[in-house]
Scaffold this active site. Structure first.
Site: not given
Length: 482
Positions: A12, A79, A85, A110, A163, A371, A395, A413, A431
């Site tokens: 349900l 439904q 229910t 649920d 209930e 790094h 890019y 580096s 570098a």
């Protein structure tokens, strides 16, 4: 079909869930990497039912699309109006032709903590006791607000579900409650649903009325008690959602730890149901493992790491890192403060260090990117070293391009590799170089302007500044004096 294998399971899932206060349908809210209804379907599938039907209503297009994605074999019934229910179950049976021979199990969409084991127990009890209907019940510490189970003292059969507002003092002392999960004789269910009335305060068809109809017809109504009352908890608001997530997470972590995984601090560790571990894996505090993440034997993750759909090889170490759809080889090292984006593949013993971001990059065995670097759309061979502050410029403003660095290379580096470009095996780069052309194997590439010193520039352009004064003092020192 086995004695306990149901002919159908009806889930349900038509309610709106207004107390969630969300644009997302309640049953699609996620805990531990799976929707609420997804957890229920997984438990139901453990019964191997002949048919599995989900009754949808509110936001049915969205819910139906989700169901098709996670379980394409599931059937749906609509439904259109929320008429109770009993009406929802009737819609589910109509999807199956109206009458079903065999056992029909009805569950709520649920209840994500409900286990397949508990559903198997329900089906087995239903068959063994020869019941027309069997109610899944639980004994809770505080039954306030719940429907109480009233049993016959001699036979133990269920005589009523009362209930809370209608219960007597003695009935309110009962701690056994109705879960809203049932096993029915399919033919008797279809007949009884046709007799359910709507003369109640809500004007709805209540499924619980079927129990009274069947009992009055002389049929037995029984019960199966869940071992853990938390399994039957329904989710109606965000507080209950968070509590269910905590309970399920504890269940998953306990299972992992009993299987040989070290979880240093379960209170701050969160994993999804689809995460898998090798023996002796270690998870440090503040770690989230999501999706289909796999940790190999002896792999170590955390603290403060989030991995999604990522494979971590045996003995690899990941520290303070975010990774998504990445593959980390055995004994590789990642972090701290690294970001492995989708398409990252690290070979065995590779290293991606502090403040390094990778994307769609294959980094070979033993290669180090230690790094402050970005490696995107790249292939790097084995046992190369990428200098600090290197950027793979992939890019051009319109298209992405690929960079290839060979094996046993050493790049300096602060290098820029402007794709498309290839650095051959065994090559070095100086570098500060901006590499825009291919570098042949074994070559040294130097791509930077010559240094030019302009004497006295500070004194002329920044007279009186601290820098100018420091330079003046330094110029008066005898040569060789510190």
């Amino acid at each position: 079909m086995s004695a306990i294998r149901p002919a159908a399971v009806v889930v349900l899932a038509a309610g709106e869930g207004t107390r969630m206060k969300s644009a997302t349908p309640k049953v699609l809210h996620d805990i531990c990497g799976r929707s609420l209804v997804g957890h229920v379907l997984a438990a139901a599938r453990e019964l191997e039912p002949e048919n599995l039907v989900v009754v949808v209503g509110h936001a049915r297009e969205q819910v139906t699309a989700h169901l098709a994605e996670i379980d394409p074999a599931v059937r749906t019934a609509v439904q259109a109006e929320q008429n109770g229910t009993g009406h929802a179950v009737r819609m589910g049976l109509e999807e199956l032709g109206g009458v079903v021979d065999g056992t029909v199990v009805v569950v709520c969409g649920d209840t994500p903590l409900l286990s397949g084991e508990t559903l198997r127990q329900l089906a087995a009890t239903h068959t063994a006791d020869g019941n027309a209907v069997t109610v899944l019940t639980a004994e809770v510490p505080d039954a306030t607000g719940y429907g109480r189970i009233v049993r016959d003292g001699a036979s133990g059969a269920v005589t009523a579900i009362v209930e809370h507002k209608d219960a007597s003092e003695s009935q309110r002392a009962v701690r056994e409650i109705n879960s809203g999960v049932f096993a029915f004789d399919g033919r008797l269910l279809a007949d009884a649903l046709g007799k359910v009335r709507t003369d109640n305060s809500q004007g709805e068809e209540y499924l619980t009325d079927v129990l009274g109809i069947l009992r009055e017809a002389g049929h037995r109504v029984g019960a199966s008690v869940a071992a853990d009352h938390r399994e039957i908890a329904g989710i109606n608001n965000r507080v209950q959602l968070a509590e269910a997530r905590r309970i399920l997470n504890d269940r998953l972590l306990t299972r992992a730890m009993l299987a040989g995984v070290t979880v240093v601090d379960p209170a701050t560790t969160w994993i999804d149901v689809t995460v898998t571990f090798g023996q002796d894996a270690i998870v440090h505090p503040g770690t989230q493992l999501q999706g289909t993440t796999q940790l190999g034997e002896g792999a170590e993750v955390g603290p403060n790491s989030r991995l999604k759909d990522t494979r971590v090889g045996a003995g690899a170490r990941i520290d303070n890192t975010v990774a998504e759809r990445a593959d980390v080889g055995a004994q590789a090292s990642v972090g701290p403060f690294a970001y492995l984006r989708p398409g990252t593949r690290l070979g065995a013993k590779a290293k991606v260090g502090t403040y390094v971001e990778t994307k769609n990059a294959s980094i070979g065995e033993g290669t180090k990117v230690p790094h402050l670097s970005y490696v995107g759309d790249a292939t790097i061979g084995e046992y190369s070293n990428i200098g600090a502050a290197s950027v793979f410029v992939n890019y051009d403003g319109q298209d992405k391009h690929h960079t290839t660095v060979g094996s046993h290379c050493r790049t300096g580096s602060d290098n820029m590799f402007v794709a498309p470009v290839t650095v051959g095996d065994g090559a070095y780069t100086a570098a500060g170089s901006v590499i825009t052309k291919d570098v042949p194997p074994g070559s040294l590439a130097v791509a930077r302007g010559q240094q030019r010193n302009i004497e006295g520039w500070v004194a002329r352009k920044r007279p009186g500044s601290a820098a100018a004064k420091a330079a003046e003092v330094a110029s008066r020192k005898p040569e060789g004096e510190d």
